[in-house]
Design a protein around this motif. Sequence first.
Motif, PDB file in Angstrom:
ATOM      1  N   LEU A  19       0.831  -1.199   0.000  1.00 24.76           N
ATOM      2  CA  LEU A  19       0.000   0.000   0.000  1.00 24.76           C
ATOM      3  C   LEU A  19       0.872   1.257   0.000  1.00 24.76           C
ATOM      4  N   ALA A  20       1.959   1.270   0.776  1.00 22.36           N
ATOM      5  CA  ALA A  20       2.868   2.412   0.815  1.00 22.36           C
ATOM      6  C   ALA A  20       3.538   2.602  -0.541  1.00 22.36           C
ATOM      7  N   ALA A  21       3.904   1.500  -1.195  1.00 28.26           N
ATOM      8  CA  ALA A  21       4.519   1.595  -2.516  1.00 28.26           C
ATOM      9  C   ALA A  21       3.531   2.173  -3.515  1.00 28.26           C
ATOM     10  N   ALA A  27       2.045   9.307  -5.683  1.00 29.05           N
ATOM     11  CA  ALA A  27       2.578  10.629  -5.353  1.00 29.05           C
ATOM     12  C   ALA A  27       3.699  11.014  -6.319  1.00 29.05           C
ATOM     13  N   GLY A  28       4.556  10.067  -6.655  1.00 34.89           N
ATOM     14  CA  GLY A  28       5.644  10.327  -7.604  1.00 34.89           C
ATOM     15  C   GLY A  28       5.098  10.697  -8.970  1.00 34.89           C
ATOM     16  N   TRP A  29       4.074   9.957  -9.389  1.00 33.31           N
ATOM     17  CA  TRP A  29       3.471  10.268 -10.682  1.00 33.31           C
ATOM     18  C   TRP A  29       2.851  11.671 -10.646  1.00 33.31           C
ATOM     19  N   GLY A  30       2.152  12.006  -9.569  1.00 33.10           N
ATOM     20  CA  GLY A  30       1.560  13.349  -9.434  1.00 33.10           C
ATOM     21  C   GLY A  30       2.633  14.429  -9.373  1.00 33.10           C
ATOM     22  N   TYR A  31       3.738  14.114  -8.669  1.00 29.89           N
ATOM     23  CA  TYR A  31       4.829  15.075  -8.556  1.00 29.89           C
ATOM     24  C   TYR A  31       5.452  15.345  -9.918  1.00 29.89           C
ATOM     25  N   THR A  32       5.708  14.291 -10.682  1.00 29.01           N
ATOM     26  CA  THR A  32       6.307  14.480 -12.005  1.00 29.01           C
ATOM     27  C   THR A  32       5.339  15.201 -12.943  1.00 29.01           C
TER      28      THR A  32
END
Length: 174
Positions: A19-21, A27-32
Amino acid sequence: MIAGTFVRALPGWVLWLALAALVAASAGWGYTRGLSADRAERDRIVSEFAEFRERVAAEGRQAQARAAAEITRKEAINEQTHTAYGVALDRLRALHTADRLRLSAGPARTGVSAMPADAPPADRADAAAADAGPDPGGDAAAETQGSLTERCQAATLQCAWLQHWIDEQAAVVP
């Protein structure tokens, strides 16, 4: 069903890790995506600023060209007015000189006596008039020579050309 059985068979910490992954990947996808959106916004702002800078520079060059043309035109008006005033003043002085010569070479008066003709009048008094005001000095001192009528004519001519110069300068629209 198989997925639910498989998920229940895993230890709890693996579920939390998965779940954390998943959250980290999201979040990484949203950040990029945010970075690319920020980069696009920054690029848009930079390009708009470059266009603005070019537009202002072009307007500045046009304004400088207009100002240079205006200065050139005003200088031409100054030169033309100065030349025309000088010619008019020279003509006025020539007329005064011719008038003085005509008066001094006038015919002798005929009369009953054998007296010679009157002597021509003096051009001016040896001393300055009491009400002549302060000595202007310079080139203006040469222009103040002559009779009161001649000086008034010269001053009127100067005022007329000054008015002409003012009208010409006012006609130059910035």
